[in-house]
Design a protein around this motif. Structure first.
Motif, mmCIF file in Angstrom:
data_model
loop_
_atom_site.group_PDB
_atom_site.id
_atom_site.type_symbol
_atom_site.label_atom_id
_atom_site.label_comp_id
_atom_site.label_asym_id
_atom_site.label_seq_id
_atom_site.Cartn_x
_atom_site.Cartn_y
_atom_site.Cartn_z
ATOM 1 N N ASP A 231 62.666 -51.267 -28.521
ATOM 2 C CA ASP A 231 63.101 -50.128 -29.325
ATOM 3 C C ASP A 231 63.990 -49.131 -28.581
ATOM 4 O O ASP A 231 64.314 -48.073 -29.107
ATOM 5 C CB ASP A 231 61.882 -49.398 -29.876
ATOM 6 N N SER A 313 70.133 -51.936 -32.898
ATOM 7 C CA SER A 313 69.282 -51.875 -34.091
ATOM 8 C C SER A 313 69.876 -52.705 -35.235
ATOM 9 O O SER A 313 69.144 -53.281 -36.039
ATOM 10 C CB SER A 313 69.100 -50.424 -34.546
ATOM 11 N N LEU A 314 71.204 -52.770 -35.293
ATOM 12 C CA LEU A 314 71.845 -53.553 -36.355
ATOM 13 C C LEU A 314 71.657 -55.051 -36.133
ATOM 14 O O LEU A 314 71.403 -55.798 -37.090
ATOM 15 C CB LEU A 314 73.328 -53.207 -36.441
ATOM 16 N N LYS A 316 69.142 -56.392 -34.473
ATOM 17 C CA LYS A 316 67.713 -56.607 -34.691
ATOM 18 C C LYS A 316 67.370 -56.630 -36.185
ATOM 19 O O LYS A 316 66.561 -57.432 -36.642
ATOM 20 C CB LYS A 316 66.903 -55.527 -33.972
ATOM 21 N N SER A 317 68.006 -55.739 -36.942
ATOM 22 C CA SER A 317 67.762 -55.694 -38.390
ATOM 23 C C SER A 317 68.315 -56.938 -39.077
ATOM 24 O O SER A 317 67.696 -57.486 -40.006
ATOM 25 C CB SER A 317 68.401 -54.438 -39.001
ATOM 26 N N TYR A 320 65.942 -59.763 -38.532
ATOM 27 C CA TYR A 320 64.780 -59.613 -39.415
ATOM 28 C C TYR A 320 65.111 -60.088 -40.823
ATOM 29 O O TYR A 320 64.313 -60.792 -41.455
ATOM 30 C CB TYR A 320 64.326 -58.151 -39.458
ATOM 31 N N ASP A 396 62.962 -58.560 -33.500
ATOM 32 C CA ASP A 396 63.580 -57.986 -34.689
ATOM 33 C C ASP A 396 62.999 -56.603 -34.980
ATOM 34 O O ASP A 396 61.966 -56.204 -34.427
ATOM 35 C CB ASP A 396 63.425 -58.916 -35.899
ATOM 36 N N LEU A 397 63.701 -55.851 -35.821
ATOM 37 C CA LEU A 397 63.289 -54.498 -36.193
ATOM 38 C C LEU A 397 62.818 -54.531 -37.639
ATOM 39 O O LEU A 397 63.580 -54.875 -38.542
ATOM 40 C CB LEU A 397 64.458 -53.526 -36.035
ATOM 41 N N THR A 398 61.546 -54.166 -37.857
ATOM 42 C CA THR A 398 60.936 -54.327 -39.172
ATOM 43 C C THR A 398 60.412 -53.005 -39.719
ATOM 44 O O THR A 398 60.323 -52.009 -39.001
ATOM 45 C CB THR A 398 59.766 -55.322 -39.092
ATOM 46 N N TYR A 399 60.038 -53.030 -40.988
ATOM 47 C CA TYR A 399 59.429 -51.850 -41.612
ATOM 48 C C TYR A 399 58.153 -51.445 -40.867
ATOM 49 O O TYR A 399 57.835 -50.251 -40.751
ATOM 50 C CB TYR A 399 59.078 -52.133 -43.081
#
Length: 410
Positions: A231, A313-314, A316-317, A320, A396-399
């Motif tokens: 992160d 972050s992009l 990683k998103s 996901y 990955d970046l998740t909710y």
């Protein structure tokens, strides 16, 4: 003993930090966590062990790290590491320093050791004083809890938001003697290179001087623990400590020993295994992302580009969402601050080429979608500029990442 071959060394699946000769470990619940999970643990060696450590580069380094560095600096040895979870003892002023030293002194007394042969570390919430009556009460119980099969209990004691324990062990032959190297780690959030937010503990029964152990740890850290991100946050408490008991009966290892590279390869495997396990267990993560960069002007340039990609972050998103949006990858390459020939970049997602010589390649979107839905994603970048290369790991970046960190203290 069941085992698995890995080049010149052998992975021992059932091994733990107590597999190397001379080590015991354990954990217990002393009341720092709201649940009944273990929150206080220890690794103890029969003899003063050669020791080495690496520490966070965060300017607000937590009190226990300074105390541990002080212990190792005295004679390059440790005989025990004490760790608590649930409270970081960071940004706690002079009281935090006093509490870390009190933990060290209490553990030394309980275990019958010299004070400077004990290291301490903490992980958890920043800015809250340790409830020392709970910690000291738990330390009094530790001697009865550390045992040769206590590796699992120790691993549980160091966890915070981690979902799984992280532990590995390998065996390598040195001069006809079996040497074991084992590691345990925690880390899930506030993970970013130099160092990632994590605690790592490596034990070995190899005979090696502290200064050579430190050089090896520095080298392995650069290629493993410093090449992961979850992160983009670097914690106040990051630390990796190695203890070498020397009880396997082998000759003293040093960089001139004929088996040094075999030992170093096994040590590298332990570091890489733990680093990847941390990245895979990132808060809310569903996928491990491995980024390989080759063809850079230098290894350092390749490392910087890897970190730029896995820290995006992009990117990683997109992983996901199983979106083969290679534009986010090349953008991260471009803003890495490294020299790039904008006409010679290749990008692959697994075996699927999406960019060649900086030009889009028509690919099967359904095939890419299926690949990006798997749990391990490999991103390959070739710059075609030099021999520099590097590999790093993220997730990955998740909710769920937002959900977990929105309620960390509550």
């Amino acid at each position: 003993m069941s085992s698995q071959e890995q080049g010149k060394f052998i992975v021992v699946p059932e091994g733990s930090v107590t597999t190397p000769k001379g080590f015991r470990a354990g954990g217990l619940h002393c009341g720092l966590k709201k649940t009944e999970r273990h929150d206080l643990g220890a690794i103890v060696c029969e003899v003063p062990a050669a020791a080495a450590g690496v520490y966070t580069l965060n300017a607000f380094q937590a009190a226990p790290l300074r105390v541990t560095q002080e212990s190792i600096a005295q004679d390059g040895k440790l005989q025990a590491m004490i760790v608590n979870s649930g409270n970081a003892n960071a940004c706690t002023g002079q009281q935090g320093e006093d509490d870390a030293r009190a933990m060290r002194a209490a553990a030394a007394k309980a275990l019958g050791l010299e004070v400077h042969h004990v290291g301490v570390t903490s992980t958890g919430v920043i800015g809250e004083l340790l409830p020392m009556h709970k910690v000291l009460g738990g330390i009094e119980e530790l001697p009865q809890r550390v045992k040769t099969d206590g590796g699992d209990d120790f691993c549980q004691a160091i966890l915070t938001t981690d979902l799984v324990q992280k532990m590995t062990c390998v065996r390598v032959s040195i001069g006809g003697h079996d040497i074991h190297i084992a590691g345990a780690a925690k880390g899930s959030g506030m993970i970013h290179p130099n160092m990632a937010t994590m605690l790592g503990f490596i034990t070995t029964d190899a005979k090696i001087e502290s200064q050579h152990l430190q050089l090896l740890l520095n080298r392995v850290t650069d290629n493993t623990f410093n090449m992961i991100t979850v992160d983009g946050d670097t914690s106040t408490n990051d630390m990796v400590v190695v203890m070498a008991s020397g009880l396997a009966g082998s000759e003293t290892l040093n960089p001139q020993h004929p088996d040094w590279e075999a030992f170093a390869a096994a040590f590298q495997y332990v570091g890489e295994y733990l680093a990847k396990a941390i990245a895979r267990d990132g808060e809310g993560a569903t996928k491990l992302i491995e980024v390989n960069v080759v063809g850079a002007e230098s290894d350092n340039a390749a490392r910087a580009i890897v970190k730029s990609i896995i820290g995006s972050s992009l990117v990683k998103s997109a992983v996901y969402g199983a979106d083969a949006n290679w534009g986010r990858i090349i953008a991260a390459v471009g803003y890495s601050g490294q020299s790039v020939n904008v006409n010679t970049v290749d990008i692959r997602l697994g075996d699927i080429t999406v960019l060649e010589q900086s030009r889009p390649v028509k690919f099967d979107e359904e095939q890419a979608l299926a690949y990006l839905k798997t749990d391990t994603i490999h991103i390959h970048v070739n710059l075609h500029m030099g021999s520099g290369k590097a590999t790093g790991w993220g997730c990955d970046l998740t909710y769920d990442y937002v959900r977990i960190n929105a309620a960390y203290r509550t």
